[in-house]
Design a protein around this motif. Structure first.
Motif, mmCIF file in Angstrom:
data_model
loop_
_atom_site.group_PDB
_atom_site.id
_atom_site.type_symbol
_atom_site.label_atom_id
_atom_site.label_comp_id
_atom_site.label_asym_id
_atom_site.label_seq_id
_atom_site.Cartn_x
_atom_site.Cartn_y
_atom_site.Cartn_z
ATOM 1 N N GLY A 35 0.846 -1.106 -0.030
ATOM 2 C CA GLY A 35 -0.119 0.003 0.052
ATOM 3 C C GLY A 35 0.810 1.370 0.061
ATOM 4 O O GLY A 35 0.433 2.142 -0.690
ATOM 5 N N GLU A 36 2.025 1.280 0.886
ATOM 6 C CA GLU A 36 2.747 2.440 0.881
ATOM 7 C C GLU A 36 3.751 2.651 -0.499
ATOM 8 O O GLU A 36 3.925 3.640 -0.893
ATOM 9 C CB GLU A 36 3.527 2.414 1.909
ATOM 10 N N ASP A 37 3.976 1.442 -1.114
ATOM 11 C CA ASP A 37 4.579 1.372 -2.571
ATOM 12 C C ASP A 37 3.652 2.136 -3.408
ATOM 13 O O ASP A 37 4.019 2.818 -4.407
ATOM 14 C CB ASP A 37 5.114 0.034 -2.995
ATOM 15 N N TYR A 38 2.334 1.580 -3.399
ATOM 16 C CA TYR A 38 1.344 2.194 -4.243
ATOM 17 C C TYR A 38 0.919 3.601 -3.786
ATOM 18 O O TYR A 38 1.156 4.470 -5.069
ATOM 19 C CB TYR A 38 -0.053 1.443 -3.931
ATOM 20 N N SER A 39 1.014 4.267 -2.753
ATOM 21 C CA SER A 39 0.905 5.608 -2.326
ATOM 22 C C SER A 39 2.199 6.232 -3.180
ATOM 23 O O SER A 39 2.024 7.335 -3.530
ATOM 24 C CB SER A 39 0.931 5.703 -1.095
ATOM 25 N N GLN A 40 3.210 5.875 -2.786
ATOM 26 C CA GLN A 40 4.618 6.474 -3.419
ATOM 27 C C GLN A 40 4.547 6.700 -4.908
ATOM 28 O O GLN A 40 4.927 7.745 -5.453
ATOM 29 C CB GLN A 40 5.844 5.633 -2.915
ATOM 30 N N SER A 41 4.187 5.565 -5.602
ATOM 31 C CA SER A 41 3.973 5.538 -6.865
ATOM 32 C C SER A 41 2.873 6.633 -7.340
ATOM 33 O O SER A 41 3.333 7.551 -8.620
ATOM 34 C CB SER A 41 3.422 4.216 -7.737
ATOM 35 N N LEU A 42 1.866 6.828 -6.540
ATOM 36 C CA LEU A 42 0.877 7.690 -7.079
ATOM 37 C C LEU A 42 1.401 9.263 -6.843
ATOM 38 O O LEU A 42 1.294 10.011 -7.604
ATOM 39 C CB LEU A 42 -0.628 7.804 -6.154
ATOM 40 N N GLU A 43 2.401 9.352 -5.608
ATOM 41 C CA GLU A 43 3.011 10.860 -5.766
ATOM 42 C C GLU A 43 3.944 11.148 -6.587
ATOM 43 O O GLU A 43 4.038 12.220 -7.095
ATOM 44 C CB GLU A 43 3.609 10.700 -4.216
ATOM 45 N N GLU A 44 4.798 9.960 -7.010
ATOM 46 C CA GLU A 44 5.723 10.402 -8.214
ATOM 47 C C GLU A 44 4.999 10.781 -9.353
ATOM 48 O O GLU A 44 5.396 11.441 -10.269
ATOM 49 C CB GLU A 44 6.627 8.903 -8.437
ATOM 50 N N GLN A 45 3.838 10.295 -9.696
ATOM 51 C CA GLN A 45 2.900 10.319 -10.778
ATOM 52 C C GLN A 45 2.512 11.757 -10.771
ATOM 53 O O GLN A 45 2.553 12.585 -11.649
ATOM 54 C CB GLN A 45 1.750 9.525 -10.948
ATOM 55 N N GLY A 46 1.956 12.203 -9.572
ATOM 56 C CA GLY A 46 1.398 13.699 -9.573
ATOM 57 C C GLY A 46 2.726 14.587 -9.750
ATOM 58 O O GLY A 46 2.322 15.520 -10.443
ATOM 59 N N GLN A 47 3.684 14.278 -9.201
ATOM 60 C CA GLN A 47 4.992 15.290 -9.357
ATOM 61 C C GLN A 47 5.389 15.427 -10.872
ATOM 62 O O GLN A 47 5.406 16.553 -11.404
ATOM 63 C CB GLN A 47 6.080 14.814 -8.434
ATOM 64 N N LEU A 48 5.180 14.380 -11.500
ATOM 65 C CA LEU A 48 5.640 14.274 -12.967
ATOM 66 C C LEU A 48 4.693 14.962 -13.835
ATOM 67 O O LEU A 48 4.930 15.524 -14.727
ATOM 68 C CB LEU A 48 6.009 12.713 -13.426
ATOM 69 N N THR A 49 3.298 14.818 -13.261
ATOM 70 C CA THR A 49 2.400 15.545 -14.155
ATOM 71 C C THR A 49 2.659 17.105 -13.788
ATOM 72 O O THR A 49 2.625 17.945 -14.982
ATOM 73 C CB THR A 49 0.888 15.273 -13.402
ATOM 74 N N ASN A 50 3.019 17.657 -12.816
ATOM 75 C CA ASN A 50 3.308 18.902 -12.706
ATOM 76 C C ASN A 50 4.380 19.327 -13.199
ATOM 77 O O ASN A 50 4.450 20.406 -13.884
ATOM 78 C CB ASN A 50 3.477 19.090 -11.082
ATOM 79 N N GLU A 51 5.727 18.418 -13.371
ATOM 80 C CA GLU A 51 6.756 18.863 -14.017
ATOM 81 C C GLU A 51 6.475 19.006 -15.400
ATOM 82 O O GLU A 51 7.074 19.688 -16.480
ATOM 83 C CB GLU A 51 7.922 17.688 -13.744
ATOM 84 N N ILE A 52 5.791 17.804 -16.009
ATOM 85 C CA ILE A 52 5.212 17.967 -17.533
ATOM 86 C C ILE A 52 4.646 19.163 -17.861
ATOM 87 O O ILE A 52 4.922 20.059 -19.086
ATOM 88 C CB ILE A 52 4.472 16.559 -17.922
ATOM 89 N N GLU A 53 3.692 19.749 -16.982
ATOM 90 C CA GLU A 53 3.082 20.851 -17.377
ATOM 91 C C GLU A 53 3.963 22.046 -17.251
ATOM 92 O O GLU A 53 4.051 22.888 -18.273
ATOM 93 C CB GLU A 53 2.089 20.921 -16.193
ATOM 94 N N ALA A 54 5.123 21.999 -16.493
ATOM 95 C CA ALA A 54 6.032 23.308 -16.398
ATOM 96 C C ALA A 54 6.661 23.001 -17.734
ATOM 97 O O ALA A 54 7.181 24.008 -18.349
ATOM 98 C CB ALA A 54 6.699 23.154 -15.406
ATOM 99 N N ALA A 55 7.114 21.841 -18.153
ATOM 100 C CA ALA A 55 8.136 21.581 -19.287
ATOM 101 C C ALA A 55 7.425 22.075 -20.611
ATOM 102 O O ALA A 55 7.858 22.485 -21.633
ATOM 103 C CB ALA A 55 8.379 20.281 -19.255
ATOM 104 N N THR A 56 5.962 21.662 -20.505
ATOM 105 C CA THR A 56 5.187 21.992 -21.730
ATOM 106 C C THR A 56 5.049 23.571 -21.931
ATOM 107 O O THR A 56 5.277 24.226 -23.161
ATOM 108 C CB THR A 56 3.866 21.243 -21.659
ATOM 109 N N ALA A 57 5.103 24.324 -20.874
ATOM 110 C CA ALA A 57 5.029 25.682 -20.695
ATOM 111 C C ALA A 57 6.279 26.148 -21.360
ATOM 112 O O ALA A 57 6.246 27.158 -22.124
ATOM 113 C CB ALA A 57 4.537 26.081 -19.363
ATOM 114 N N ASP A 58 7.368 25.545 -20.796
ATOM 115 C CA ASP A 58 8.718 26.120 -21.410
ATOM 116 C C ASP A 58 8.696 25.981 -22.803
ATOM 117 O O ASP A 58 9.177 26.819 -23.539
ATOM 118 C CB ASP A 58 9.721 25.114 -20.629
#
Length: 337
Positions: A35-58
């Motif tokens: 369950g914690e592995d799953y939560s960690q992956s979801l957090e990584e996914q959320g962070q990457l989504t934000n990074e992709i949005e920023a990179a797309t804007a760049d």
């Protein structure tokens, strides 16, 4: 003889109930880790989504800049052509033969380029090169996101598979074993509470001498009681993986994140990150509000209440509650605030 046979039968069933309790505990440990592995992956996914949005804007900003510069240089080239310029290539655009007319044209074109934010084809090439780099970064992050998304599904599947095994084992308990299993769990909880209180009292009696040894520990935050109260208000709320929703559902780190968030202190979303991010405290120096971690690798966290107990979201099929601490399972204590 008949009495002894019945007694032996009861003893056998008690041993069977104890064995089932052991199996359920083991499955719980495995489910917590997954369950914690799953939560960690979801957090990584959320962070990457934000990074992709920023990179797309760049990338979009660099594309706009490049388009503007190309327009500027095109306008300059047209201006030169209309005024009888010698060359049509960008390389010759701002070249000068030394004549007065060329000098005047160069001054005019330079003024145009400067006003539009570009001066030479070199600056155009530099922006184009930077755009290529930004596009590569964006593509890399998209590939990372695909891998993380696959990992999320994999870990979710593993967790759900473990949950199914737990439910099947739980459902296999029939007849007298139901009551005997309940009695066995109650017995273990009572024994754990007595042991936890005894250990906590021992720590308390040695607190002053231990404190002298650890002089640089952070002080207990004045916000600790706010976090404790916030967690206690969620008693009875069901456990659910990757959830941090008051009155609805929590997992272990979701509860600690929520409770300390109500106290104005931001925590990472999963237990391992919480442990790594905060100041470490010796077990013997634990105070109410501190976070108690178990598992190797870490996969569970609760908020210490004192007296050998903590409030936590324990496991699948359970609810937020106060439980005794199995001190022998504790791998670390940290102090938020």
């Amino acid at each position: 003889m008949l009495f002894r046979s019945r007694a032996d039968s009861i003893d056998d069933k008690r041993r069977q109930a104890a064995a089932i309790a052991d199996q359920l505990d083991q499955l719980t440990e495995q489910m917590d880790a997954l369950g914690e592995d799953y939560s960690q992956s979801l957090e990584e996914q959320g962070q990457l989504t934000n990074e992709i949005e920023a990179a797309t804007a760049d990338v979009a900003a660099a594309e706009a800049q490049l388009s503007q510069m190309r327009g500027t240089l095109y306008l300059s080239a047209v201006t030169q052509f209309m005024n009888g310029g010698h060359g049509s290539t960008l390389g010759n655009l701002l070249a000068s033969t030394g004549g007065l007319q060329d000098a005047l044209q160069r001054e005019q074109l330079t003024s145009i380029a400067l006003n539009q934010g570009a001066l030479t084809t070199d600056s155009l090439d530099a922006v184009a090169t930077e755009l290529t780099k930004k596009r590569k970064v964006l593509e890399q992050k998209k590939k990372q996101a695909e891998a993380v998304a696959a990992n999320v599904l994999k870990r979710q599947g593993a967790t759900e598979s473990m949950v199914q095994r737990y439910e099947e084992l739980q459902a296999s308990v029939k007849g007298d074993l139901v009551d005997l299993l309940r009695e066995e769990r109650a017995r273990r909880d009572k024994a754990a509470l007595e042991e936890a209180q005894q250990i906590a009292n021992g720590y308390k009696s040695k607190y002053s001498s231990t404190q002298a040894k650890y002089r640089n520990l952070p002080r207990v935050s004045a916000r600790s009681q706010v976090a404790i109260n916030a967690a206690l208000k969620q008693l009875g709320v069901k456990y659910r993986y990757a959830m941090s929703s008051p009155g609805v559902a929590f997992d272990c780190s979701g509860l600690t994140t929520y409770a300390w968030g109500k106290a104005g202190v931001g925590l990472p979303r999963n237990s391992r990150a919480q442990y790594n991010a905060l100041p470490k405290i010796p077990k013997s120096m634990a105070m109410p509000g501190d976070l108690i971690f178990t598992g190797s690798p870490i996969h569970h966290v609760g908020i210490y209440l004192g007296g050998g107990t903590m409030v936590h979201a324990p496991q699948y099929g359970d609810v937020v509650k106060v439980s005794p601490i199995r001190w022998w399972k504790v791998v670390g204590v940290v102090r938020p605030g």
